[in-house]
Motif scaffolding. Structure first.
Motif, PDB file in Angstrom:
ATOM      1  N   CYS A   1      -2.237  -2.396  -9.297  1.00 17.36           N
ATOM      2  CA  CYS A   1      -3.002  -1.159  -9.418  1.00 17.36           C
ATOM      3  C   CYS A   1      -2.106   0.057  -9.184  1.00 17.36           C
ATOM      4  CB  CYS A   1      -4.122  -1.104  -8.374  1.00 17.36           C
ATOM      5  SG  CYS A   1      -4.940  -2.660  -8.011  1.00 17.36           S
ATOM      6  N   ASP A   2      -2.640   1.203  -9.543  1.00 19.32           N
ATOM      7  CA  ASP A   2      -2.058   2.461  -9.088  1.00 19.32           C
ATOM      8  C   ASP A   2      -2.644   2.840  -7.728  1.00 19.32           C
ATOM      9  OD1 ASP A   2      -0.526   2.723 -11.396  1.00 19.32           O
ATOM     10  OD2 ASP A   2      -2.091   3.838 -12.445  1.00 19.32           O
ATOM     11  N   TYR A   3      -3.921   2.467  -7.543  1.00 19.35           N
ATOM     12  CA  TYR A   3      -4.622   2.765  -6.297  1.00 19.35           C
ATOM     13  C   TYR A   3      -5.550   1.605  -5.971  1.00 19.35           C
ATOM     14  CZ  TYR A   3      -3.196   7.424  -7.817  1.00 19.35           C
ATOM     15  OH  TYR A   3      -2.457   8.494  -8.259  1.00 19.35           O
TER      16      TYR A   3
ATOM     17  N   HIS B   1      -4.147   5.069   3.602  1.00 20.58           N
ATOM     18  CA  HIS B   1      -2.791   4.680   3.977  1.00 20.58           C
ATOM     19  C   HIS B   1      -2.023   4.443   2.690  1.00 20.58           C
ATOM     20  CE1 HIS B   1       0.542   3.029   6.235  1.00 20.58           C
ATOM     21  NE2 HIS B   1       0.521   1.938   5.485  1.00 20.58           N
ATOM     22  N   GLY B   2      -1.087   5.343   2.381  1.00 14.61           N
ATOM     23  CA  GLY B   2      -0.381   5.220   1.116  1.00 14.61           C
ATOM     24  C   GLY B   2      -1.339   5.342  -0.046  1.00 14.61           C
ATOM     25  N   ARG B   3      -1.380   4.308  -0.885  1.00 15.80           N
ATOM     26  CA  ARG B   3      -2.291   4.308  -2.029  1.00 15.80           C
ATOM     27  C   ARG B   3      -3.510   3.411  -1.802  1.00 15.80           C
ATOM     28  NH1 ARG B   3       0.148   5.648  -7.782  1.00 15.80           N
ATOM     29  NH2 ARG B   3       1.572   7.316  -7.176  1.00 15.80           N
ATOM     30  N   LEU B   4      -3.772   3.108  -0.543  1.00 11.61           N
ATOM     31  CA  LEU B   4      -4.974   2.379  -0.149  1.00 11.61           C
ATOM     32  C   LEU B   4      -5.959   3.369   0.468  1.00 11.61           C
ATOM     33  CD1 LEU B   4      -6.716  -0.107   0.618  1.00 11.61           C
ATOM     34  CD2 LEU B   4      -5.271  -0.335   2.664  1.00 11.61           C
TER      35      LEU B   4
ATOM     36  N   ALA C   1       0.817  -1.212   0.000  1.00 12.95           N
ATOM     37  CA  ALA C   1       0.000   0.000   0.000  1.00 12.95           C
ATOM     38  C   ALA C   1       0.851   1.262   0.000  1.00 12.95           C
ATOM     39  CB  ALA C   1      -0.930  -0.004   1.207  1.00 12.95           C
ATOM     40  N   GLU C   2       2.040   1.184   0.565  1.00 14.89           N
ATOM     41  CA  GLU C   2       2.897   2.364   0.642  1.00 14.89           C
ATOM     42  C   GLU C   2       3.759   2.542  -0.612  1.00 14.89           C
ATOM     43  OE1 GLU C   2       5.098   2.070   4.243  1.00 14.89           O
ATOM     44  OE2 GLU C   2       3.327   2.166   5.518  1.00 14.89           O
ATOM     45  N   SER C   3       3.671   1.617  -1.531  1.00 18.76           N
ATOM     46  CA  SER C   3       4.448   1.708  -2.766  1.00 18.76           C
ATOM     47  C   SER C   3       3.631   2.397  -3.857  1.00 18.76           C
ATOM     48  CB  SER C   3       4.849   0.314  -3.230  1.00 18.76           C
ATOM     49  OG  SER C   3       3.717  -0.379  -3.757  1.00 18.76           O
TER      50      SER C   3
ATOM     51  N   ARG D   1      -7.831  -4.024   7.336  1.00 18.55           N
ATOM     52  CA  ARG D   1      -6.823  -4.783   8.066  1.00 18.55           C
ATOM     53  C   ARG D   1      -5.424  -4.599   7.493  1.00 18.55           C
ATOM     54  NH1 ARG D   1     -10.677  -9.066   7.662  1.00 18.55           N
ATOM     55  NH2 ARG D   1      -9.199 -10.347   6.458  1.00 18.55           N
ATOM     56  N   ALA D   2      -5.325  -4.039   6.292  1.00 14.24           N
ATOM     57  CA  ALA D   2      -4.021  -3.815   5.677  1.00 14.24           C
ATOM     58  C   ALA D   2      -3.334  -2.560   6.212  1.00 14.24           C
ATOM     59  CB  ALA D   2      -4.176  -3.710   4.161  1.00 14.24           C
ATOM     60  N   ILE D   3      -4.065  -1.753   6.971  1.00 16.12           N
ATOM     61  CA  ILE D   3      -3.464  -0.558   7.564  1.00 16.12           C
ATOM     62  C   ILE D   3      -2.810  -0.949   8.881  1.00 16.12           C
ATOM     63  CG2 ILE D   3      -3.895   1.755   8.479  1.00 16.12           C
ATOM     64  CD1 ILE D   3      -6.223   1.997   6.560  1.00 16.12           C
ATOM     65  N   PRO D   4      -1.521  -0.699   9.050  1.00 13.96           N
ATOM     66  CA  PRO D   4      -0.831  -1.108  10.288  1.00 13.96           C
ATOM     67  C   PRO D   4      -1.486  -0.505  11.527  1.00 13.96           C
ATOM     68  CG  PRO D   4       0.747  -0.428   8.606  1.00 13.96           C
ATOM     69  CD  PRO D   4      -0.612  -0.064   8.086  1.00 13.96           C
TER      70      PRO D   4
END
Length: 391
Positions: free
Chosen positions: A152-154, A278-281, A132-134, A167-170
């Motif tokens: 994806c881009d996003y 969070h990032g691109r999420l 997600a941060e990439s 759940r992917a967000i720390p």
């Protein structure tokens, strides 16, 4: 697979986002863990705010809604055996709401996506959001018996409270605000024309009741019940008898009874996850926030989220500026917290807490009396109910 926006979840938020992106010339792929029949039959909300109605029309998804939906220009508040109408257009400068079930919104958007939009994969279970941060986040998913990756881009998580996106967000970046309520709603569908042409919100010493509808021939009604109640513990006649007690008025109004086709209990809670990015999420809808249903805000908040994202991404494509996309969480949360406040106010206004004191009962009645006798107080309710601006 490769796309610009990976959308997890084909509820109204995910489907509408795909439609908005398609109209803006931005490609997307929608992953939905359930089959099409489930998505189109999943009973949820039924009240569309003015802003939601306007967005669906502008997106080319409002034709059947305008033909079959029921425009409502107000609600009725009942307390102390009295009836008081809140006139929305008169208090808001013309705003109203539309009774049009979420199931129908989803049917319309699914048909448009299949006919005109990008890939919509049913029974495609999202397993994880990675990177997600990439600059190239990925969604791992299972489809037709094998695992695959959507690059994806996003990524936009429209997959609800229990989905993989949130759940992917720390944990160290997550802040949760929530409240649970010591009661729920026993809801029924009944094959009987609605007993009133607008929604009725009733405050009673025995608990809250709501008269709603899904069509001119199908009624949707609710009773406040203790938290953890089993719907099967209520016999059909008991439900109708209790509804009659709570809707009783001094002018002899009567409730029409009919065959109950389904009944269930909905728990009541408020929940907000910050941030919504969070990032691109990006999180949207129930993945980021939940409201008690009293204010009819859940679906409409999800619409606000995806409209904000789609407009921000289109702005980036047109101008090269990521300013609006970077402000996504902050922009959405301003509206989310107003909706949380409104839903909390409506819930505490109309429901009787199990440990309520006589003083608190009198304060509730005073709050209701203020709404129906003060234009300023009535306007605040009408503006909140018909919807906060999507900008």
């Amino acid at each position: 697979m490769r796309t610009t926006v990976g959308i997890i979840g084909a509820g109204p938020a995910g489907l509408l986002l795909a439609r908005l992106l398609h109209n803006a010339g931005i490609d997307s792929v929608v992953l939905e863990s359930r089959d099409r029949a489930y998505v189109e039959q999943r009973q949820r909300a039924g009240i569309l705010e003015q802003g939601t109605v306007d967005v669906l029309r502008a997106a080319g998804a409002g034709g059947r809604m305008d033909r079959e939906g029921l425009r409502h220009d107000g609600i009725e508040l009942r307390f102390a055996r009295e009836r008081h109408r809140v006139d929305f257009p008169a208090l808001t400068g013309g705003s109203s709401v539309m009774v049009y079930a979420q199931t129908e919104v989803c049917k319309d958007l699914v048909a448009l996506q299949i006919e005109e939009g990008g890939p919509l994969l049913f029974q495609a279970e999202a397993l994880a959001v990675e990177g997600a941060e990439s600059e190239r986040p990925r969604v791992r998913f299972r489809y037709e018996g094998r695992e695959d990756v959507l690059e994806c881009d996003y990524v936009v998580g429209c997959d609800g409270f229990w989905g993989v996106a949130r759940r992917a967000i720390p944990a160290e970046h997550s802040h949760v605000f929530e409240r649970t309520y010591p009661f729920g709603w026993l809801g029924i569908f009944a094959d009987v024309p609605p007993s009133h042409d607008e929604l009725v919100y009733a405050r009673h010493d025995r608990g809250f009741a709501l008269l709603s509808m899904r069509s001119p021939t199908v009624s949707r009604l609710y009773l406040q019940v203790p938290e953890g109640t089993d719907a099967a513990s209520w016999a059909d006649e008991e439900i109708w008898d209790e509804l009659e007690r709570r809707f009783e008025t001094a002018d002899g109004w009567s409730l029409e009874r009919g065959a109950i086709t389904s009944k269930s209990v909905t728990p009541m809670r408020s929940h907000v996850h910050e941030p919504m990015r969070h990032g691109r999420l990006f999180l949207a809808g129930d993945a980021a926030h939940i409201v008690p249903p009293t204010g009819a805000k859940g679906l409409n908040l999800a619409v606000g989220d995806v409209v904000t994202f789609a407009r921000a991404l289109a702005h980036l494509e047109e101008t090269g500026s990521a300013e609006r996309l970077d402000a996504y969480s902050e922009t959405c949360l301003r509206r989310v917290w107003q909706a949380e406040r409104f839903s909390y106010d409506m819930t505490t206004l109309l429901h009787r807490a199990p440990d309520a004191t006589p003083f608190e009962d009198r304060v509730q009645l005073a709050r209701l009396r203020r709404i129906v006798t003060s234009r300023a107080a009535g306007t605040d309710l009408a503006e909140g109910y018909t919807g906060f601006p999507l900008d």
